[in-house]
Write an enzyme that holds these catalytic residues in place. Structure first.
Site, PDB file in Angstrom:
ATOM      1  CG  ASP A   1     -77.348 -89.447  35.903  1.00 49.74           C
ATOM      2  OD1 ASP A   1     -76.234 -89.536  36.426  1.00 49.74           O
ATOM      3  OD2 ASP A   1     -77.871 -90.345  35.218  1.00 49.74           O
TER       4      ASP A   1
ATOM      5  CE  LYS B   1     -73.450 -86.730  28.779  1.00 52.36           C
ATOM      6  NZ  LYS B   1     -72.817 -87.314  27.584  1.00 52.36           N
TER       7      LYS B   1
ATOM      8  CG  MET C   1     -79.217 -88.069  24.230  1.00 48.15           C
ATOM      9  SD  MET C   1     -78.266 -89.411  24.987  1.00 48.15           S
ATOM     10  CE  MET C   1     -79.153 -90.851  24.369  1.00 48.15           C
TER      11      MET C   1
END
Length: 258
Positions: A36, A57, A170
């Site tokens: 990742d 991402k 997040m």
């Protein structure tokens, strides 16, 4: 008959030294490593003979969609290969590791998980912020700031009513919403820390209160990846700094006397 294997490995919070020994051994045995964006590429050196595939991402741009990652795992492992899925933090804490294991198992693959040090606890700890402390808090919440519907988790409102330490991952895009919920509970003066890129060379930290942290985050340009810590335990960091400062000052005085 061997049908290949998936090992989901937690890489830890960012510092390459915080991966577990078992995680390193899994990388050394890997034929393929899918990693990742939050994984330091230095860890790939433990798998020099493996195929390395970036599947993370960055800023909303996906190298692969989740369905494609699942298929990639099965496709490589079905060639009698050992696939290591290297994920930041712990793969079972907002990491979708469980979903990938279920998909692999449903296609006849052997599956295993190597737990990682979760950033939710380790990143504050690295800044001398304990998630629990006797006399200050008896529990802690770990909450995703943004749900799959891109909304603030309803659990934040529940956590704001408690005396627990609240750790939000997040959640930077929802920071103002988060602070409003705590203000409604009369907690405008509750200490808050925001730690960006925790345990890495690019680490940044902002300290404030529920009423000041939004402006401080703007001034210091704090953004994801970051952990928001709300709770009295944030004061521990400053206390340690003051103790160390006083100790050094007294040490200098004693040295001068000698």
């Amino acid at each position: 008959m061997f049908n290949g294997k998936l090992t989901v490995v937690g890489a830890g919070p960012g510092d390459v030294d915080l991966i577990t020994l078992k995680g390193i051994k899994a990388l050394q045995r890997a034929d393929v490593v899918l990693y990742d964006a939050l994984v330091d590429s230095e860890l790939l050196e433990y798998a020099p003979n493996a195929e390395h595939i970036f599947v993370g991402k960055r800023k909303g741009c996906y190298a692969y969609q989740q369905e494609q990652i699942n298929e990639l795992i099965v496709q490589r492992a079905s060639l009698n290969k050992h696939v290591v899925r290297l994920k930041g933090g712990d793969p079972f804490v907002f990491g979708r590791g469980a979903e990938e294991m279920e998909y692999a198992a449903s296609h006849g693959l052997d599956v295993e998980v190597v737990p990682g040090i979760s950033s939710s606890v380790a990143v504050p700890a690295a800044q001398n912020i304990p998630v629990t402390k006797r006399g200050a808090t008896e529990s802690f919440w770990v909450i995703t700031g943004t749900t799959k519907e891109h909304k603030l988790s309803a659990d934040v409102a529940l956590a704001a009513k408690s005396n627990a330490t609240v750790l939000i991952l997040m959640g930077m895009s929802k920071l103002k919403e988060i602070t409003e919920l705590f203000k409604k509970e009369g907690k405008s003066n509750l200490p808050v820390a925001i730690i960006q890129n925790g345990t890495t060379d690019n680490e940044k930290i902002g300290i404030g209160t529920v009423s000041t942290i939004v402006n401080q985050a703007k001034e210091q340009q704090l953004s994801n990846p970051a952990i928001i810590v709300l709770g009295e335990v944030v004061k521990h960091r400053q206390k340690i700094m003051e103790i160390q400062k006083n100790y050094k000052r007294e040490g200098i005085k004693l040295f001068e006397k000698v």
